[in-house]
Design an enzyme around this catalytic site. Sequence first.
Site, PDB file in Angstrom:
ATOM      1  N   GLU A 242       8.431   2.160  -8.159  1.00 22.83           N
ATOM      2  CA  GLU A 242       7.470   2.155  -7.055  1.00 22.83           C
ATOM      3  C   GLU A 242       6.044   2.218  -7.597  1.00 22.83           C
ATOM      4  O   GLU A 242       5.145   1.510  -7.116  1.00 22.83           O
ATOM      5  CB  GLU A 242       7.719   3.331  -6.121  1.00 22.83           C
ATOM      6  CG  GLU A 242       6.752   3.363  -4.931  1.00 22.83           C
ATOM      7  CD  GLU A 242       6.979   4.542  -3.997  1.00 22.83           C
ATOM      8  OE1 GLU A 242       6.232   4.644  -3.001  1.00 22.83           O
ATOM      9  OE2 GLU A 242       7.887   5.356  -4.256  1.00 22.83           O
ATOM     10  N   GLN A 336     -19.977  -5.965  -1.675  1.00 20.63           N
ATOM     11  CA  GLN A 336     -21.423  -5.933  -1.918  1.00 20.63           C
ATOM     12  C   GLN A 336     -21.971  -7.332  -2.199  1.00 20.63           C
ATOM     13  O   GLN A 336     -23.035  -7.710  -1.697  1.00 20.63           O
ATOM     14  CB  GLN A 336     -21.717  -5.005  -3.101  1.00 20.63           C
ATOM     15  CG  GLN A 336     -23.182  -4.670  -3.284  1.00 20.63           C
ATOM     16  CD  GLN A 336     -23.721  -3.735  -2.215  1.00 20.63           C
ATOM     17  OE1 GLN A 336     -22.949  -3.083  -1.527  1.00 20.63           O
ATOM     18  NE2 GLN A 336     -25.031  -3.684  -2.060  1.00 20.63           N
ATOM     19  N   GLU A 367      -4.231  12.637  -8.455  1.00 22.76           N
ATOM     20  CA  GLU A 367      -4.191  13.984  -9.029  1.00 22.76           C
ATOM     21  C   GLU A 367      -2.792  14.342  -9.531  1.00 22.76           C
ATOM     22  O   GLU A 367      -2.630  14.932 -10.606  1.00 22.76           O
ATOM     23  CB  GLU A 367      -4.665  15.004  -7.987  1.00 22.76           C
ATOM     24  CG  GLU A 367      -6.126  14.877  -7.593  1.00 22.76           C
ATOM     25  CD  GLU A 367      -6.414  13.757  -6.603  1.00 22.76           C
ATOM     26  OE1 GLU A 367      -7.596  13.468  -6.350  1.00 22.76           O
ATOM     27  OE2 GLU A 367      -5.438  13.152  -6.065  1.00 22.76           O
TER      28      GLU A 367
END
Length: 379
Positions: A242, A336, A367
């Site tokens: 995954e 942008q 994390e």
Amino acid sequence: MSDYFNDTHEQVRQTARKFIATHVLPYIDDWEEAGEFPRELYKQAGDAGILGVGFPESLGGIGEGDVFMKVAVSEELMRSTSGGLVAGLGSLDIGLPPVAKWARPEVKEAIVPPVLRGEKIAALAVTEPGGGSDVANIKTRAVRDGGHYVVNGSKTFITSGMRADHYTVAVRTGGDGHGGVSLLLIDRDMPGFSTGKKLRKMGWWASDTAELFFEDCRVPANRLIGAENAGFIAIMSNFLFERLSLSIMAYMTAEIALEAAMAWAGQREAFGRPVKGFQVTRHKLVDMATQVDVAREYTYRCAALMQAGKNPVKQVAMAKNFAVEVCEKVTREAVQIHGGMGYMRESVVERLYRDAKILSIGGGTDEIMKELIGKQMGL
């Protein structure tokens, strides 16, 4: 193309490319706005052989164990420009492998082939309202009652949650921690199962995402996938591919954004010359291309390790984090470069920018990946 792919991979790639060009690209903008794609697309993908890539031939699949065949197909599916469509169409890739590997023979033979043909839809249900990445502490409980398990609890953020026919569900059958987790295969029509309302998301609009509820849901005991209290190992095994898939989604999202930005910079004029005529724009595009290339090649290296039978947990986590960081940077810069048009829904880079964010959350957050890498490093 990379040296990692052979002629067979390229044939499969061309099949996936034709499928996207014929069945998806003419309609994807409408499907994004509608928040779903037609269920018949699963059948069309099954007929093309796309859904079966990576699964055993004995169950109707092709290319079992051929990681790069799956990479080739995944790259071409992302050419749909919709991460949501790819996630929804590909929910079987996280929901079905445990069934194909560890379910009882009579169960896998009844379930897997119809899913690979696109006649049925499979999903994975692990995440709960009380916690996402903390898989070892899931709360949904399954209690053995004669020839059944009685399941109570809920799941959330489940891809294909609204219309899946089969759910591979993480449940607690034992004590606290990872040693008490099992996997059950639960069907939509089993008593006590229900879905909540369709969840609205920042990105991945074309995928249906839902909450699942289990209220004294009775599941036949033969629907246990693998051994009781051994589900955590199966979940972790599933995570490796995954996360590789999410890395592919990340660098492909970035690559498509880069291509769109290059095309726009070549045709859009400012102060009497094309936008790419300014050194700052050219250098920005060069930096974007460099980042995409490195992310892609490192992901290929991880795929090669998996192909060789290795278990590159650290490397795949690194690949995911790096590719996602590249994806967020490149899609931001693409918006942008487009200026005001980049903020418009009719612009593909607007969609890519929104879709990018989920990649740093799904399959384990950035994390969590860093904690996993740290443990592999002995930190």
